[in-house]
Write a protein that holds these residues in place. Structure first.
Motif, PDB file in Angstrom:
ATOM      1  N   THR A  21       0.837  -1.184   0.000  1.00 42.08           N
ATOM      2  CA  THR A  21       0.000   0.000   0.000  1.00 42.08           C
ATOM      3  C   THR A  21       0.871   1.232   0.000  1.00 42.08           C
ATOM      4  N   GLY A  22       0.261   2.353  -0.353  1.00 46.36           N
ATOM      5  CA  GLY A  22       0.981   3.604  -0.379  1.00 46.36           C
ATOM      6  C   GLY A  22       0.826   4.345   0.917  1.00 46.36           C
ATOM      7  N   ALA A  23       1.031   5.658   0.854  1.00 42.42           N
ATOM      8  CA  ALA A  23       0.951   6.485   2.045  1.00 42.42           C
ATOM      9  C   ALA A  23      -0.461   6.484   2.601  1.00 42.42           C
ATOM     10  N   GLU A  24      -0.567   6.523   3.911  1.00 48.49           N
ATOM     11  CA  GLU A  24      -1.838   6.562   4.627  1.00 48.49           C
ATOM     12  C   GLU A  24      -2.742   5.397   4.244  1.00 48.49           C
ATOM     13  N   GLY A  25      -2.141   4.243   3.922  1.00 52.12           N
ATOM     14  CA  GLY A  25      -2.935   3.076   3.600  1.00 52.12           C
ATOM     15  C   GLY A  25      -3.573   3.117   2.240  1.00 52.12           C
ATOM     16  N   GLN A  26      -3.216   4.133   1.409  1.00 55.18           N
ATOM     17  CA  GLN A  26      -3.782   4.215   0.089  1.00 55.18           C
ATOM     18  C   GLN A  26      -3.066   3.244  -0.844  1.00 55.18           C
ATOM     19  N   PRO A  27      -3.726   2.780  -1.884  1.00 50.07           N
ATOM     20  CA  PRO A  27      -3.092   1.871  -2.827  1.00 50.07           C
ATOM     21  C   PRO A  27      -2.012   2.576  -3.596  1.00 50.07           C
ATOM     22  N   PRO A  28      -1.049   1.855  -4.141  1.00 49.25           N
ATOM     23  CA  PRO A  28      -0.008   2.475  -4.905  1.00 49.25           C
ATOM     24  C   PRO A  28      -0.545   3.088  -6.179  1.00 49.25           C
ATOM     25  N   ARG A  29       0.216   4.028  -6.726  1.00 47.78           N
ATOM     26  CA  ARG A  29      -0.185   4.694  -7.948  1.00 47.78           C
ATOM     27  C   ARG A  29      -0.367   3.669  -9.062  1.00 47.78           C
ATOM     28  N   GLY A  30      -1.443   3.822  -9.825  1.00 44.27           N
ATOM     29  CA  GLY A  30      -1.698   2.889 -10.912  1.00 44.27           C
ATOM     30  C   GLY A  30      -2.474   1.655 -10.489  1.00 44.27           C
ATOM     31  N   HIS A  31      -2.903   1.562  -9.229  1.00 39.98           N
ATOM     32  CA  HIS A  31      -3.656   0.400  -8.776  1.00 39.98           C
ATOM     33  C   HIS A  31      -4.989   0.318  -9.511  1.00 39.98           C
ATOM     34  N   ARG A  32      -5.370  -0.898  -9.909  1.00 41.72           N
ATOM     35  CA  ARG A  32      -6.650  -1.083 -10.589  1.00 41.72           C
ATOM     36  C   ARG A  32      -7.792  -0.779  -9.628  1.00 41.72           C
ATOM     37  N   SER A  33      -8.706   0.063 -10.048  1.00 39.56           N
ATOM     38  CA  SER A  33      -9.793   0.485  -9.184  1.00 39.56           C
ATOM     39  C   SER A  33     -11.116   0.237  -9.882  1.00 39.56           C
ATOM     40  N   SER A  34     -12.120  -0.155  -9.098  1.00 33.60           N
ATOM     41  CA  SER A  34     -13.466  -0.327  -9.656  1.00 33.60           C
ATOM     42  C   SER A  34     -14.179   1.005  -9.815  1.00 33.60           C
ATOM     43  N   ALA A  35     -13.652   2.097  -9.217  1.00 29.14           N
ATOM     44  CA  ALA A  35     -14.313   3.399  -9.311  1.00 29.14           C
ATOM     45  C   ALA A  35     -14.319   3.915 -10.746  1.00 29.14           C
ATOM     46  N   LEU A  36     -13.217   3.695 -11.487  1.00 27.63           N
ATOM     47  CA  LEU A  36     -13.145   4.233 -12.855  1.00 27.63           C
ATOM     48  C   LEU A  36     -14.131   3.534 -13.796  1.00 27.63           C
ATOM     49  N   PRO A  37     -14.187   2.192 -13.876  1.00 31.85           N
ATOM     50  CA  PRO A  37     -15.202   1.589 -14.744  1.00 31.85           C
ATOM     51  C   PRO A  37     -16.626   1.887 -14.293  1.00 31.85           C
ATOM     52  N   LEU A  38     -16.834   2.015 -12.988  1.00 35.43           N
ATOM     53  CA  LEU A  38     -18.171   2.393 -12.518  1.00 35.43           C
ATOM     54  C   LEU A  38     -18.524   3.810 -12.964  1.00 35.43           C
ATOM     55  N   ALA A  39     -17.525   4.711 -12.950  1.00 37.29           N
ATOM     56  CA  ALA A  39     -17.774   6.079 -13.401  1.00 37.29           C
ATOM     57  C   ALA A  39     -18.119   6.105 -14.889  1.00 37.29           C
ATOM     58  N   TRP A  40     -17.398   5.314 -15.691  1.00 39.98           N
ATOM     59  CA  TRP A  40     -17.716   5.245 -17.114  1.00 39.98           C
ATOM     60  C   TRP A  40     -19.117   4.677 -17.333  1.00 39.98           C
ATOM     61  N   ALA A  41     -19.463   3.636 -16.588  1.00 34.69           N
ATOM     62  CA  ALA A  41     -20.792   3.052 -16.720  1.00 34.69           C
ATOM     63  C   ALA A  41     -21.877   4.060 -16.345  1.00 34.69           C
ATOM     64  N   LEU A  42     -21.640   4.812 -15.264  1.00 35.76           N
ATOM     65  CA  LEU A  42     -22.626   5.804 -14.842  1.00 35.76           C
ATOM     66  C   LEU A  42     -22.712   6.943 -15.848  1.00 35.76           C
ATOM     67  N   ARG A 163     -10.448   7.899   6.237  1.00 35.15           N
ATOM     68  CA  ARG A 163      -9.745   6.633   6.031  1.00 35.15           C
ATOM     69  C   ARG A 163     -10.664   5.497   5.614  1.00 35.15           C
ATOM     70  N   TRP A 164     -11.860   5.834   5.111  1.00 37.81           N
ATOM     71  CA  TRP A 164     -12.733   4.782   4.599  1.00 37.81           C
ATOM     72  C   TRP A 164     -12.143   4.143   3.357  1.00 37.81           C
ATOM     73  N   LEU A 165     -11.421   4.931   2.550  1.00 31.14           N
ATOM     74  CA  LEU A 165     -10.785   4.353   1.373  1.00 31.14           C
ATOM     75  C   LEU A 165      -9.744   3.317   1.769  1.00 31.14           C
ATOM     76  N   ALA A 166      -8.973   3.624   2.817  1.00 26.14           N
ATOM     77  CA  ALA A 166      -7.971   2.662   3.272  1.00 26.14           C
ATOM     78  C   ALA A 166      -8.637   1.400   3.795  1.00 26.14           C
ATOM     79  N   ARG A 167      -9.752   1.565   4.522  1.00 20.03           N
ATOM     80  CA  ARG A 167     -10.458   0.388   5.025  1.00 20.03           C
ATOM     81  C   ARG A 167     -11.025  -0.441   3.862  1.00 20.03           C
ATOM     82  N   TRP A 168     -11.579   0.237   2.859  1.00 22.82           N
ATOM     83  CA  TRP A 168     -12.096  -0.476   1.697  1.00 22.82           C
ATOM     84  C   TRP A 168     -10.975  -1.224   0.978  1.00 22.82           C
ATOM     85  N   GLN A 169      -9.818  -0.571   0.856  1.00 22.14           N
ATOM     86  CA  GLN A 169      -8.710  -1.225   0.174  1.00 22.14           C
ATOM     87  C   GLN A 169      -8.236  -2.458   0.944  1.00 22.14           C
ATOM     88  N   ARG A 170      -8.182  -2.368   2.262  1.00 23.28           N
ATOM     89  CA  ARG A 170      -7.759  -3.528   3.049  1.00 23.28           C
ATOM     90  C   ARG A 170      -8.785  -4.656   2.923  1.00 23.28           C
TER      91      ARG A 170
END
Length: 415
Positions: A21-42, A163-170
């Motif tokens: 993980t990256g800083a503050e429990g965030q995923p590293p840069r370039g991590h595959r995320s479901s937010a981007l395809p969901l944004a395109w779908a929306l 830190r909900w993003l960090a919890r979701w990532q974990r």
């Protein structure tokens, strides 16, 4: 201190084992995320709702190319439309902001992106409404869309700060394999697709009669396609009602398909077993919402019949059995199940009572939402087949690597 120990010390103390993980429990840069395809779908769903019914395109008389970019202020104010335009862009702004944060952007840049990207999309939709009869471009709608996107982006920043993003990532690293974004998008759209009532319970897909009528209309005036027209007219689809066994099978397959999609990305049998009652519960809530929207709140539970209760029990048992199977096998079983479901839906006859009950909704303010749910119901099985096929075709090494998780930080440092 050794190089390995220095690398391990940088990982947050509450990170999932075997993850990076990256800083503050965030995923590293370039991590595959479901937010981007969901944004395109929306964004695609927003385009559908903004440009429905997609007929009658024309260039208005006296409209200059420069005037196409001008959004007038409407002389009327409809409270329902104002609320819908404001709230409709909140999820899009949230998803764009989360996608930016997951790619390593700072929160001010992610918030700005969450305003600019949906704002540009909304501006394009409003300008295109110049070319559609019955649609009126509105500067007020655009400003409300911008406000909704800004609120959604701020919610995304607040989630990061809490830190909900960090919890979701974990949670995602502990429960889901890599390359699971497509499955998450399908599972998120599944209950929305169920809102449009179907001829068979939980039977998503295009009915054969409707498909045949659409192809006949398409080929009727095409001289070189008359042989194809005769072939389409020879189809014998929906001529006889399906029996209780077919309805039971359709309901079981319709509930089992999202279970197989979830099983294809969940790490272990225990995780997959938890997903089965969640899928059953979400399917029941979606069926209740569909019945309430189409037939009134007093009939919201009319879908609860002995046949569907039996189908739910059989689907739950089959889902728990599939939880013991490997991920690739679950993807293959899901493909077979969706293909069989599409075959049953193609054979289902048209329901005139259902068509009559939908006329009121089609003529109301919910017309665009009605059409959107209909297209989701038609397209979801095809999208599920494509994703499941891709999952089955993945090299075994990629599947094994995704199941094992990411490389631990210390091991990566030694490499």
């Amino acid at each position: 201190m050794s190089r390995t120990r220095r690398s391990s010390a940088k990982a947050p103390p509450d990170a999932a084992p075997g993850s990076v993980t990256g800083a503050e429990g965030q995923p590293p840069r370039g991590h595959r995320s479901s937010a981007l395809p969901l944004a395109w779908a929306l964004a695609a769903l927003v385009a559908y709702a903004s440009l429905y019914p997609f007929v009658g395109w024309r260039w208005p008389a006296g409209l200059s190319p420069e005037a196409l970019l001008v959004l007038p202020l409407p002389p009327w104010r409809v409270p329902f439309d104002m609320v819908a335009n404001g709230l409709g862009y909140v999820p899009l702004g949230l998803l764009v902001c989360l996608a930016g944060l997951r790619q390593g952007l700072s929160w001010p840049l992610a918030w700005g992106l969450a305003i600019l990207a949906p704002g540009a999309w909304s501006y394009l939709m409003e300008c295109l409404q110049h070319l559609l009869p019955g649609r009126f471009p509105s500067r007020l709608d655009w400003l409300l869309n911008l406000g909704g996107a800004a609120v959604g982006g701020m919610l995304g920043c607040l989630l990061r700060g809490s830190r909900w993003l960090a919890r979701w990532q974990r949670w995602r690293q502990a429960w889901l394999v890599e390359r699971s974004a497509g499955a998450l998008v399908l599972l998120a759209l599944w209950p929305l697709a169920l809102l449009f009532p179907t001829a068979l319970p939980f039977g998503l897909g295009v009915e054969g009669v409707r498909l045949q009528d659409a192809l006949v209309d398409l080929l009727l005036d095409v001289p070189w396609a008359q042989s194809g027209l005769e072939w389409v007219l020879a189809w014998s689809l929906g001529e006889a009602p399906l029996g209780a066994g077919s309805e039971l099978s359709a309901a079981v397959l319709g509930l089992l398909a999202p279970c197989c999609i979830a099983h294809a990305v969940l790490r272990g049998p225990g995780h997959r077993a938890v997903a089965v009652p969640v899928v059953m519960g979400v399917g029941g809530l979606a069926a209740t919402a569909s019945a309430g929207l189409n037939f009134g709140a007093v009939h919201a539970l009319a879908w609860v019949t002995p046949l569907l209760l039996a189908a739910g029990g059989l689907a739950a048992l089959a889902g728990l059995a599939c939880a013991l199977a490997p991920q690739r096998l679950n993807a293959a079983l899901g493909m077979v199940g969706v293909a069989l479901l599409l075959q049953l839906v193609l054979q289902a006859p048209a329901d005139p009572y259902l068509a009559a009950s939908l006329q009121g909704w089609e003529m109301s303010r919910w017309a665009r939402f009605h059409g959107l749910a209909q297209w989701l119901g038609w397209g979801w099985p095809l999208a599920a087949l494509c994703w499941l096929g891709w999952r089955v075709a993945l090299p075994q090494q990629a599947v094994d690597g995704a199941s094992a998780g990411t490389v631990p930080a210390g091991r990566r440092a030694r490499g």
